[in-house]
Design an enzyme around this catalytic site. Structure first.
Site, short mmCIF file in Angstrom:
data_model
loop_
_atom_site.label_atom_id
_atom_site.label_comp_id
_atom_site.label_asym_id
_atom_site.label_seq_id
_atom_site.Cartn_x
_atom_site.Cartn_y
_atom_site.Cartn_z
N GLU A 109 0.83 -1.20 0.00
CA GLU A 109 0.00 0.00 0.00
C GLU A 109 0.87 1.25 0.00
OE1 GLU A 109 -2.99 -0.28 3.21
OE2 GLU A 109 -2.20 -2.29 3.53
N LYS A 111 2.50 4.71 1.26
CA LYS A 111 2.91 5.29 2.55
C LYS A 111 2.75 6.80 2.45
CE LYS A 111 6.75 5.50 5.82
NZ LYS A 111 6.77 6.97 5.90
N ASP A 113 2.53 10.83 3.47
CA ASP A 113 3.33 11.79 4.22
C ASP A 113 2.36 12.70 4.97
OD1 ASP A 113 5.60 12.89 5.16
OD2 ASP A 113 6.06 14.06 3.37
N TYR A 218 -6.20 2.67 6.57
CA TYR A 218 -5.52 1.47 6.12
C TYR A 218 -5.40 0.38 7.19
CZ TYR A 218 -1.81 4.33 8.19
OH TYR A 218 -1.08 5.14 9.01
N LYS A 306 11.24 3.05 1.52
CA LYS A 306 11.37 4.49 1.31
C LYS A 306 11.89 4.75 -0.11
CE LYS A 306 10.68 7.16 4.06
NZ LYS A 306 11.39 7.71 5.21
N CYS A 400 33.07 40.15 6.82
CA CYS A 400 31.76 39.75 7.33
C CYS A 400 30.69 40.63 6.70
CB CYS A 400 31.71 39.87 8.85
SG CYS A 400 30.07 39.58 9.55
N CYS A 403 29.02 42.86 9.93
CA CYS A 403 29.76 43.90 10.67
C CYS A 403 30.99 44.43 9.93
CB CYS A 403 30.18 43.35 12.04
SG CYS A 403 31.47 42.08 11.95
N CYS A 418 33.72 34.93 11.36
CA CYS A 418 33.79 36.33 11.79
C CYS A 418 34.20 36.27 13.25
CB CYS A 418 32.43 37.01 11.64
SG CYS A 418 32.36 38.63 12.45
N CYS A 423 29.61 41.17 16.81
CA CYS A 423 28.88 41.18 15.55
C CYS A 423 27.39 40.94 15.83
CB CYS A 423 29.41 40.09 14.62
SG CYS A 423 28.48 39.91 13.09
#
Length: 666
Positions: A109, A111, A113, A218, A306, A400, A403, A418, A423
């Protein structure tokens, strides 16, 4: 016919029409006729409030607001499934079943989500819907489940029934919801599963009703009470009772048939109106299912295959930079939005300069994108043959972006940093980490809340969190800050002071000190004072604390700013001690142990805690330094690697006996 009889007749008619529309997609009346009957029913119910029925079709569209969800214990544990990932692993599962079951058949069957759910019916009426929760205790979300049109409120069966399945958000509903969120300037949902889970946990059921959820069922929990002897027969019985059961299923007798059916569904996957992330393989015979039973977490008679990670192509529009709490610089891919494994992806982390160089990524490239583990987007490669001369090599920044400080790449590391501790980006990220679930677990201080409080000027360092109580009145003047929410935030901050030393150490964000290392340090030294006064020689003698980590710990405590932070936190009443755990002497003392396979007597977490109480260091991977590998059923590559390396092996039964012996001796 009196009005009470008319109400009952209308409820039956509208229920029938809902099932025709939502379950079978074969409406026998027009939308206008349905709406006319619904209006008549609602008018009669308003006239006769004494005839109120929570299962009435009218209640699907009338919102109710709850203060919270009631915790409910499942009559039978809701188990999760083990996973297989290829033909060989499916074959191993099938052969294991065939050793115990002659002429075994399997039902394959989809699966989904979504969100696992249990429905309960008594005397032909829907009585309760319970989320899976931890498998033993879930939450009563009946009000929200009533808003799903395909779920029957009345069935032609008076005996007690429990049906289990998955509530999900169809792809179309997900796209409509995110379009609405974007229009209203709200955060988008990451995927349909998160959207479904968030909808089911809405305290206002009218919001859930707007989300247009659906469900497939199911599992007939008490099918044996009805003389049902197979999974396929159980599914057919559920269909007869008008539960929505997916027709995409097949009874198979061997691995080849199972594999062929899985591949045929995989090819259809993108065209399906709902998300699936694999296929479930179940032994068809219910008596044999009962005989095989389950481990602590998963049934022995079923497993989930899967699907492999889906790869798609899109354009790399840009590369942007973020600054983490430790000052670590992380480049991120800005992608043309593309749908991958059920969600729209527009960004992916690129980790460091070396990754960009090794994959030869250029701005404007067509790149291959997938989701690692079906969750985290990643750029796999660039497609060089698609270049047309407009692509530009990426120049990694030398300063960075927040800063302007010069970036530093430390010897032996692939990341840039950094090193300016003031910062603004580092300050905010350090507070977010400190309050996070894995650290001090101040659930009222989420990322956005901390950023906002920083903008207000209330939070500029970790210690400021514990002085927010002094700004209560000022906070109440801010838009969106009500008495109840502000007081809850201050209460959770106060509660966090009780966290043990190991949690606090992790929250402080010491470079190279993760959650595990923080707990090791806390248990070894016992108090913050002992740790502050340690030496390099003592640190490197501790298992799993290497030279680089030791130097980082010493450097942290040598900085005046950090010493001041710890002093202030101590003055504010934070716990600076770790309760000593009793360690039992055993053959595992000071040994590195790896767990693999499915354990029957313990969950993986329980086994890990037991081993640690016996003095073991539990590792996640096998190496030459591993002393023991403890294996359960369906053990895979770790067991094979241990054999190749000559690592001592121990079955779960031997482990259980060893634990018993150790506890008796102590």
């Amino acid at each position: 016919m009196n009005e009470q009889q008319r109400i009952e007749e209308l409820r039956k008619l509208l229920e029938k029409y809902s099932i025709e529309y939502y379950v079978y997609d074969k409406p026998s009346v027009s939308d206008q006729e349905y709406d006319r009957l619904m209006q008549e029913l609602m008018a009669l119910e308003e006239k006769h409030p004494e005839l109120y029925d929570p299962n009435s079709p009218s209640q699907r569209i009338i919102g109710a607001v709850l203060d919270g969800f009631e915790k409910v214990e499942h009559q039978t544990q809701m188990l999760s499934l083990g996973n297989v990932f290829n033909y060989e692993e499916i074959q191993a599962f099938v052969e294991r079943i065939q050793e115990s079951v002659k002429d075994a058949e399997f039902v394959v069957e989809c699966k989904y989500d979504g969100l696992a759910m249990a429905l309960l019916y008594d005397n032909g009426r829907f009585t309760r819907a319970i989320t899976r929760g931890d498998g033993f205790v879930g939450e009563d979300v009946s009000n929200n489940i009533r808003t799903i049109g395909s779920i029957p409120m009345y069935i032609e069966e008076t005996r007690h029934i429990e049906i289990r399945g998955e509530v999900y958000m169809p792809k179309k509903s997900f796209e409509e919801l995110n379009a609405k969120q974007e229009k209203e300037g709200k955060a988008l949902f990451a995927n349909p599963r998160n959207a479904a889970a968030g909808s089911i946990r809405q305290l206002d059921s009218s919001i859930c009703a707007q989300r247009k959820l659906d469900a497939y069922w199911y599992y007939f929990q008490n099918a044996a009470d009805f003389g049902i002897t197979s999974q396929e027969e159980a599914l057919e019985k559920m269909e007869q009772l008008h539960f929505r059961v997916n027709p995409l299923r097949k009874v198979c007798r061997n691995t080849a048939q199972i594999w062929d059916f899985i591949q045929s569904i995989h090819e259809q996957r993108e065209e399906l109106p709902y998300e699936i992330d694999g296929m479930v393989i179940k032994l068809n015979s219910l008596p044999d299912q009962a005989r095989l039973g389950s481990t602590a977490k998963a049934p022995r008679y079923a497993t989930a295959y899967k699907f492999p990670a889906q790869e798609v192509q899109t354009r790399l529009k840009d590369i942007t930079i973020t600054v983490g709490r430790t000052g670590k610089i992380t480049p991120n891919a800005v992608l043309e939005p593309v749908r991958v494994a059920g969600t729209t992806v527009s960004a992916a982390q690129l980790h460091n300069e070396d990754m960009i160089a090794s994959k030869d990524l250029r701005i404007g490239d067509i790149v291959v994108v997938r989701k690692a583990g079906e969750i985290i987007p990643e750029v796999v490669s660039s497609i060089k043959e698609r270049r047309d001369g407009t692509q530009k090599p990426y120049a990694f920044p030398k300063e960075c972006p927040v800063c302007g400080s010069k970036l530093v790449r430390l010897e032996g590391e692939s990341a840039h940093y950094c090193i300016n501790q003031d910062c603004p980006a580092r300050v905010v990220e350090s507070m977010i980490h400190f309050a996070s679930r894995d650290a001090m677990d101040i659930d009222s201080l989420g990322d956005k809340k901390i950023e906002q409080l920083h903008e207000f000027g209330f939070l500029n360092s970790i210690e400021d969190i514990y002085f927010l109580k002094n700004h209560r009145e000022a906070l109440l003047e801010k838009r969106g800050y009500q008495v109840k929410s502000v007081d809850h935030m201050l209460e959770t901050i106060e509660e966090s002071k009780k966290q043990p030393l190991g949690v606090l150490l992790y929250g402080l964000g010491i470079r190279q000190v993760g959650k595990k290392a923080a707990m090791i340090l806390a248990h070894h030294f016992g108090t913050m004072e002992n740790l502050r006064n340690t030496t390099l020689e003592e640190l490197v003698q501790i298992r799993d604390i290497g030279q680089i980590t030791a130097e980082s710990i010493l450097a942290f405590f040598q900085e005046e700013k950090n010493r001041h932070l710890i002093q202030v936190l101590q003055e504010q009443g934070l716990n600076m001690e770790q309760e000593k755990e009793k360690i039992h002497a055993s053959r595992f003392s000071n040994k590195t142990v790896v767990l693999t396979g499915t354990l029957e007597h313990y969950t993986r977490t329980e086994a890990k805690k037991i081993l640690e109480s016996l003095g073991a260091n539990v590792a996640g991977s096998v190496s030459k330094k591993t002393d023991y590998v403890i294996y359960g059923t369906a053990a895979g590559s770790k067991l094979e690697k241990a054999r190749n390396l000559g690592v001592a092996l121990m079955s779960e039964e031997e482990f259980v006996q060893e634990v018993s012996n150790a506890l008796e001796e102590n």
